[in-house]
Design an enzyme around this catalytic site. Sequence first.
Site, PDB file in Angstrom:
ATOM      1  N   GLU A 144    -106.124   6.582   8.513  1.00  0.00           N
ATOM      2  CA  GLU A 144    -107.340   6.912   8.290  1.00  0.00           C
ATOM      3  C   GLU A 144    -109.351   6.384   9.016  1.00  0.00           C
ATOM      4  O   GLU A 144    -109.174   5.077   8.267  1.00  0.00           O
ATOM      5  CB  GLU A 144    -107.370   7.792   6.563  1.00  0.00           C
ATOM      6  N   LYS A 221    -109.980  16.633   6.744  1.00  0.00           N
ATOM      7  CA  LYS A 221    -108.999  16.190   5.222  1.00  0.00           C
ATOM      8  C   LYS A 221    -109.367  17.401   3.767  1.00  0.00           C
ATOM      9  O   LYS A 221    -110.356  17.499   3.264  1.00  0.00           O
ATOM     10  CB  LYS A 221    -110.025  15.014   4.714  1.00  0.00           C
ATOM     11  N   CYS A 258    -104.304  11.468   4.913  1.00  0.00           N
ATOM     12  CA  CYS A 258    -104.540  10.693   2.735  1.00  0.00           C
ATOM     13  C   CYS A 258    -104.290  11.691   1.201  1.00  0.00           C
ATOM     14  O   CYS A 258    -102.847  11.268   1.318  1.00  0.00           O
ATOM     15  CB  CYS A 258    -105.055   9.378   2.473  1.00  0.00           C
TER      16      CYS A 258
HETATM   17  N1  LIG Z   1    -108.124   7.592   1.395  1.00  0.00           N
HETATM   18  C1  LIG Z   1    -107.400   8.011   0.267  1.00  0.00           C
HETATM   19  O1  LIG Z   1    -107.548   9.320   0.497  1.00  0.00           O
HETATM   20  N2  LIG Z   1    -107.301   7.484  -0.319  1.00  0.00           N
HETATM   21  C2  LIG Z   1    -107.003   8.293  -2.047  1.00  0.00           C
HETATM   22  C3  LIG Z   1    -105.554   6.989  -2.939  1.00  0.00           C
HETATM   23  C4  LIG Z   1    -104.739   7.964  -2.643  1.00  0.00           C
HETATM   24  O2  LIG Z   1    -104.310   8.900  -1.652  1.00  0.00           O
HETATM   25  O3  LIG Z   1    -103.482   7.296  -2.801  1.00  0.00           O
END
Ligand SMILES: NC(=O)NCCC(=O)O
Length: 410
Positions: A144, A221, A258
């Site tokens: 990401e 996203k 993510c």
């Molecule tokens: N980049 C992101 O969405 N991180 C959030 C934390 C997670 O989903 O572990």
Amino acid sequence: IDRDTTGKLLERSVFRALFGRDCRHMSAAQFESLESILEKHIPPEELKEVRRRLFGKELKKLEFPSDAIEAAKERDFELQGYVLEAALEQLRKPFIVRVGLVQNKIVHPTDAPVIDQITALHRRIGEIVEVASMCGVNIVCFQEAWTMPFAFCTREKAPWTEFAESAEEGHTTRFCQELAKKYNMVVVSPILERDDIHGGTLWNTAVVVSNSGNVLGKSRKNHIPRVGDFNESTYYMEGNTGHRVFQTQYGRIAVNICYGRHHPLNWFMYSMNGAEIIFNPSATVGELSEPMWPIEARNAAIANHCFTCAINRVGTEHFKNEFTSGDGKKAHSDFGYFYGSSYVAAPDGSCTPGLSRTQDGLLVAELDLNLNRQISDKWSFKMTGRYDMYAELLHKAVQPDFKPDIVKES
Ligand SMILES: NC(=O)NCCC(=O)O
């Protein structure tokens, strides 16, 4: 596990990685991977059974050309490869695809000039993708926001918004188009997007470049975190591209970025649109999510009869200005430890070992996409899913006058 030789700390580390229990002071690198610890300390016969229970069927290792192995060593990144096979069928040929998952640290400190940071990351990814090509990779996916530090913890706009680029015409997309053409590879490139057609808005976006070199499209996203230091809602909104799936020469792919991996319906909708492989490019830290990491993408592969590819960055990123986490604790200048551990999971519940928790790496997995339908025919989740029942209930549940159906003793 031999307590005498491994000591209490190691024991706690394994325990936490497997079962998610608290392990004080276990925030940083400290051990390479869960798999390497199990291999080191469990006798071979028991190890086989432990591995079967934890990771599913045993996977063959992929053989790589010696120049690829040499190049990975010289360029200082881990190279692993596995085969996720399917049974032979009478009417369909195997549909064999090699995916490459890239995890990496940032190259320059976060206060280096923006253009130097981006250029150095392009160079680093370029040398890893060259090795991916030597290993026969057909689709490569990066982590990401791969062109930048994960600076959203800071809540500062400058200079981080300067890393944003056009998904269609930005220099990172141009760079990926070159890679795609040169290596005949589909490239999934998750970036911070600036959409100049819509007022210069920012998005967290994966650009999908076809192996022809053309931009096939982009996927934004869907779920923006509101947890820990993941202050991404300061920068961009929830995506508006739905659950699109990209038809490539190497199968139908989708990108669940993510935090979307915590949302079973998100995986599900990509699968409903026909995704055979769902990539999950991520940036997440040990203290927050490590016990959940090995479960979520793997469970999504099982539940949706598809392959999933979970990718996380590596290392600790330090920022010039301290920031607080809104938890009463002291201000700090890093986000915590990004623990890598990228892996591929199959619809039959098997999964590859994770890449290292500490090093840059390339994980190559050879998939036979026929496995998706074979497992679907075996378990029939799509057939037994009762989607009409859930559609009706969900429709009711989102209405303002919804009354939960709870039976109480009178
Ligand atoms: N980049 C992101 O969405 N991180 C959030 C934390 C997670 O989903 O572990």
